[in-house]
Design a protein around this motif. Sequence first.
Motif, short mmCIF file in Angstrom:
data_model
loop_
_atom_site.label_atom_id
_atom_site.label_comp_id
_atom_site.label_asym_id
_atom_site.label_seq_id
_atom_site.Cartn_x
_atom_site.Cartn_y
_atom_site.Cartn_z
N GLU A 124 0.90 -1.13 0.03
CA GLU A 124 0.06 0.15 -0.07
C GLU A 124 0.86 1.22 -0.04
OE1 GLU A 124 -3.64 1.94 2.73
OE2 GLU A 124 -3.10 -0.22 3.00
N ALA A 125 1.97 1.14 0.78
CA ALA A 125 2.92 2.47 0.59
C ALA A 125 3.43 2.68 -0.74
CB ALA A 125 3.94 2.13 1.64
N VAL A 127 2.02 1.88 -3.70
CA VAL A 127 0.76 2.51 -4.45
C VAL A 127 0.57 4.07 -4.15
CG1 VAL A 127 -1.63 2.27 -4.81
CG2 VAL A 127 -0.29 0.26 -4.78
N ILE A 128 0.80 4.24 -2.74
CA ILE A 128 0.32 5.81 -2.24
C ILE A 128 1.69 6.65 -2.75
CG2 ILE A 128 0.37 7.24 -0.42
CD1 ILE A 128 -1.17 5.21 1.07
N GLY A 129 2.90 6.10 -2.64
CA GLY A 129 4.01 6.86 -3.57
C GLY A 129 4.04 7.09 -4.55
N ARG A 130 3.39 6.10 -5.50
CA ARG A 130 3.06 6.16 -6.96
C ARG A 130 2.22 7.25 -7.15
NH1 ARG A 130 5.89 1.92 -6.39
NH2 ARG A 130 6.94 0.78 -8.20
N GLU A 131 1.02 7.35 -6.36
CA GLU A 131 0.10 8.29 -6.48
C GLU A 131 0.73 9.63 -6.61
OE1 GLU A 131 -3.49 8.68 -6.72
OE2 GLU A 131 -3.18 6.47 -7.53
N ALA A 132 1.32 9.93 -5.50
CA ALA A 132 2.08 11.16 -5.23
C ALA A 132 2.77 11.37 -6.30
CB ALA A 132 2.70 11.26 -4.07
N TYR A 174 -3.07 3.72 -10.28
CA TYR A 174 -2.91 3.38 -9.02
C TYR A 174 -4.14 4.07 -8.13
CZ TYR A 174 1.53 1.88 -10.55
OH TYR A 174 2.46 1.23 -10.97
N SER A 175 -4.85 4.74 -8.75
CA SER A 175 -6.21 5.34 -7.87
C SER A 175 -7.14 3.95 -7.89
CB SER A 175 -6.93 6.39 -8.66
OG SER A 175 -6.10 7.50 -8.62
N LEU A 178 -5.53 1.56 -5.57
CA LEU A 178 -5.77 1.97 -4.13
C LEU A 178 -6.90 1.72 -3.68
CD1 LEU A 178 -3.93 3.17 -1.74
CD2 LEU A 178 -4.72 5.56 -2.74
#
Length: 179
Positions: A124-125, A127-132, A174-175, A178
Amino acid sequence: MTVAGASALFCAVVYGGLLALTLTRRPWSRETALAALACALTAVWALAVFGGEAMLAAARPALEIAPLEIWTIFLTLLVAPTVNTRFDPRLRLVMLMVPAAVGCGVLWNDILIGAMQGTGALTEAQVIGREAMAVFGLLLVENLYRNVSVRRQWNVVPLCIALGGLFAYQLFLYSDALL
């Protein structure tokens, strides 16, 4: 050969050709070198995707984010001279280097998790990093287009469309992951 494999092979060939064109460009600048590095890393990533699960499974997440990081640094270098000069130069430097720092953190996280897990699955971390990274990339593309002079705006339109599409695809991909 599957559709994903064929498209990955096509991507590798296209980025290899773009790399060859970039390498023949003279005079060289740091932007040219970053564009060449991003093309090379994207071609390597596409070859890893084409190779399937057996080829570089643990390194695939890092190979995926490395070209995005280089494209983000490339955009940061292009946006830097066009940012409003009323700001304090130190504030401009911080504002432009935050995306690069976040990207380096995501890449470092990918390397550590890949070394520990040994699989290509994303946490999950990650995926969130890729979103950012996708959000920062879209912000940089928008700032590049908005801050370039009207006379030179049509020179950056193809770059903005290409990189904006790349980062928008990453954002939607990635949204969905997520959610």
